[in-house]
Design an enzyme around this catalytic site. Structure first.
Site, PDB file in Angstrom:
ATOM      1  N   ASP A  11       0.868  -1.180   0.000  1.00 26.72           N
ATOM      2  CA  ASP A  11       0.000   0.000   0.000  1.00 26.72           C
ATOM      3  C   ASP A  11       0.900   1.223   0.000  1.00 26.72           C
ATOM      4  O   ASP A  11       2.107   1.123   0.262  1.00 26.72           O
ATOM      5  CB  ASP A  11      -0.894  -0.004   1.249  1.00 26.72           C
ATOM      6  CG  ASP A  11      -1.766   1.244   1.315  1.00 26.72           C
ATOM      7  OD1 ASP A  11      -2.443   1.544   0.314  1.00 26.72           O
ATOM      8  OD2 ASP A  11      -1.754   1.947   2.336  1.00 26.72           O
ATOM      9  N   SER A  12       0.305   2.370  -0.257  1.00 31.51           N
ATOM     10  CA  SER A  12       1.066   3.615  -0.212  1.00 31.51           C
ATOM     11  C   SER A  12       1.560   3.905   1.206  1.00 31.51           C
ATOM     12  O   SER A  12       2.449   4.727   1.390  1.00 31.51           O
ATOM     13  CB  SER A  12       0.189   4.759  -0.702  1.00 31.51           C
ATOM     14  OG  SER A  12      -1.010   4.800   0.050  1.00 31.51           O
ATOM     15  N   CYS A  74      -3.893  -1.013  -2.137  1.00 32.51           N
ATOM     16  CA  CYS A  74      -4.146   0.427  -2.318  1.00 32.51           C
ATOM     17  C   CYS A  74      -5.056   0.631  -3.537  1.00 32.51           C
ATOM     18  O   CYS A  74      -4.757   0.125  -4.629  1.00 32.51           O
ATOM     19  CB  CYS A  74      -2.803   1.109  -2.541  1.00 32.51           C
ATOM     20  SG  CYS A  74      -2.882   2.860  -2.914  1.00 32.51           S
ATOM     21  N   GLU A 153      -4.917   9.868   8.901  1.00 28.42           N
ATOM     22  CA  GLU A 153      -3.494   9.718   9.236  1.00 28.42           C
ATOM     23  C   GLU A 153      -3.141  10.503  10.495  1.00 28.42           C
ATOM     24  O   GLU A 153      -2.252  10.129  11.248  1.00 28.42           O
ATOM     25  CB  GLU A 153      -2.619  10.208   8.068  1.00 28.42           C
ATOM     26  CG  GLU A 153      -2.704   9.358   6.832  1.00 28.42           C
ATOM     27  CD  GLU A 153      -1.676   8.221   6.809  1.00 28.42           C
ATOM     28  OE1 GLU A 153      -0.647   8.315   7.478  1.00 28.42           O
ATOM     29  OE2 GLU A 153      -1.951   7.223   6.114  1.00 28.42           O
ATOM     30  N   CYS A 185     -11.306   3.727  -0.876  1.00 34.30           N
ATOM     31  CA  CYS A 185      -9.998   4.144  -0.362  1.00 34.30           C
ATOM     32  C   CYS A 185      -9.743   3.395   0.939  1.00 34.30           C
ATOM     33  O   CYS A 185     -10.659   3.212   1.748  1.00 34.30           O
ATOM     34  CB  CYS A 185     -10.000   5.654  -0.114  1.00 34.30           C
ATOM     35  SG  CYS A 185      -8.539   6.252   0.738  1.00 34.30           S
ATOM     36  N   HIS A 187      -8.461   4.145   3.640  1.00 32.12           N
ATOM     37  CA  HIS A 187      -8.632   4.854   4.908  1.00 32.12           C
ATOM     38  C   HIS A 187     -10.088   5.019   5.334  1.00 32.12           C
ATOM     39  O   HIS A 187     -10.371   5.252   6.498  1.00 32.12           O
ATOM     40  CB  HIS A 187      -8.008   6.257   4.815  1.00 32.12           C
ATOM     41  CG  HIS A 187      -6.517   6.247   4.778  1.00 32.12           C
ATOM     42  ND1 HIS A 187      -5.813   5.557   3.831  1.00 32.12           N
ATOM     43  CD2 HIS A 187      -5.605   6.851   5.586  1.00 32.12           C
ATOM     44  CE1 HIS A 187      -4.520   5.735   4.044  1.00 32.12           C
ATOM     45  NE2 HIS A 187      -4.366   6.514   5.093  1.00 32.12           N
TER      46      HIS A 187
HETATM   47  N1  DGL Z   1      -4.050   3.866  -0.053  1.00 28.31           N
HETATM   48  C1  DGL Z   1      -4.680   4.942  -0.787  1.00 28.31           C
HETATM   49  C2  DGL Z   1      -5.912   4.406  -1.519  1.00 28.31           C
HETATM   50  O1  DGL Z   1      -6.521   3.432  -1.122  1.00 28.31           O
HETATM   51  C3  DGL Z   1      -5.042   6.113   0.101  1.00 28.31           C
HETATM   52  C4  DGL Z   1      -3.836   6.865   0.616  1.00 28.31           C
HETATM   53  C5  DGL Z   1      -3.056   7.572  -0.470  1.00 28.31           C
HETATM   54  O2  DGL Z   1      -3.552   8.529  -1.075  1.00 28.31           O
HETATM   55  O3  DGL Z   1      -1.932   7.143  -0.710  1.00 28.31           O
HETATM   56  O4  DGL Z   1      -6.299   4.986  -2.494  1.00 28.31           O
END
Ligand code: DGL
Length: 277
Positions: A11-12, A74, A153, A185, A187
């Site tokens: 993931d990011s 992600c 975050e 997303c 989050h």
């Molecule tokens: N993990 C990203 C997503 O699911 C969200 C966080 C980011 O923007 O890197 O799109």
């Protein structure tokens, strides 16, 4: 059959831990190697080309663990770089968009469907295409919600007035219009209560994590590659700030994260020939 090989997940940053948590619940015997690109998060405001390059490098990093499957946890990286990851790792790759779209169509037999995600994911229109492929006449409403990732975050929760204000503003065009809302997303599952409060009763929230875990289980089962002996393990690598990852990650996972290692950039990029990216 590679039953004991790990499942790679990336993931990011921290958000993909919501997917990892679902994977752990579903596949407790498996060993997971998770990479969180905490040095370069967020991906959701970056260009497609940049996210493809990052996805390529993340896949090269995970390849060294000889995974039997890679899960792109992600949404933004799934939208921009699933094909790149598949080319690099040479094993089955599961992203989050297809399973999430399937769940949306299953869970929402009628009525319009709302999709909320990062700017890049919405711009890619990946959910729109995936849902329309399953239900061509679906009425879809899409909305990027860029402020929600940094709020999560920062540790803000569903009672936080800033979260509720942002959610109310973003969802205003969707309220009264949709019968369900896809959380596109990583989050957003942490803001479920705030999203439910603003959308009102009767609007279904679609979280793809369980469906992703189901898809991973299906793929491994079909290949005879499910681990039979537990317990499984979770090993995490991050490109920056492991202490912050541990502290905030615990909220996403619901359990403490003990095994978190910082990957130095030289090590991370080592062998990461970018193949045109
Ligand atoms: N993990 C990203 C997503 O699911 C969200 C966080 C980011 O923007 O890197 O799109």
């Amino acid at each position: 059959m590679g039953q004991t090989r790990p499942i790679g997940v990336f993931d990011s940053g921290i958000g993909g831990l919501t997917v990892l948590a679902a994977l752990r619940r579903r596949l407790p015997n498996e060993h997971f190697v998770y990479f969180g690109d905490t040095a370069r998060v967020p991906y959701g405001i970056k260009s497609t080309l940049t996210v493809r390059r990052y996805s390529h490098q993340n896949a090269v990093f995970l390849r060294r663990f000889n995974p039997k499957l890679v899960c792109v946890a992600c949404n933004t990286a799934t939208a921009a770089g699933l094909d790149v990851v598949t080319d690099v790792v040479g094993v089955p790759v599961v992203g989050v968009v297809e399973p999430g779209s399937r769940r949306a169509v299953q869970d929402c037999p009628d009525g319009a469907i709302g999709i909320i995600a990062t700017e890049s994911t919405i711009a890619s229109r990946c959910y729109y295409r995936a849902i329309r492929a399953l239900r061509p006449q679906a009425e879809l409403w899409e909305k990027a919600c860029p402020l929600l990732v940094p709020m999560v975050e920062e540790g803000r929760d569903c009672d936080d007035p800033l979260v509720l204000a942002a959610v109310a503003e973003y969802l205003a065009p969707l309220r009264q219009r949709v019968g369900s809302l896809v959380l596109g997303c990583t989050h957003y599952p942490l803001l479920k209560d705030a999203l439910a409060r603003v959308m009102g009763p009767g609007v279904r929230l679609v979280d793809s994590a369980e469906e992703v875990a189901g898809e991973v289980a299906r793929v491994l089962e079909n290949q005879g590659a499910l681990a039979s002996d537990g317990p499984g393990t979770v090993t995490c690598y991050v490109s920056d700030n492991p202490d912050r990852f541990r502290a905030i990650g615990q909220r996403f996972m619901g359990t403490p994260l003990r095994d978190v290692t910082l990957v130095e950039p030289e090590e991370f990029f080592q062998g990461g020939q970018t193949g045109g990216f």
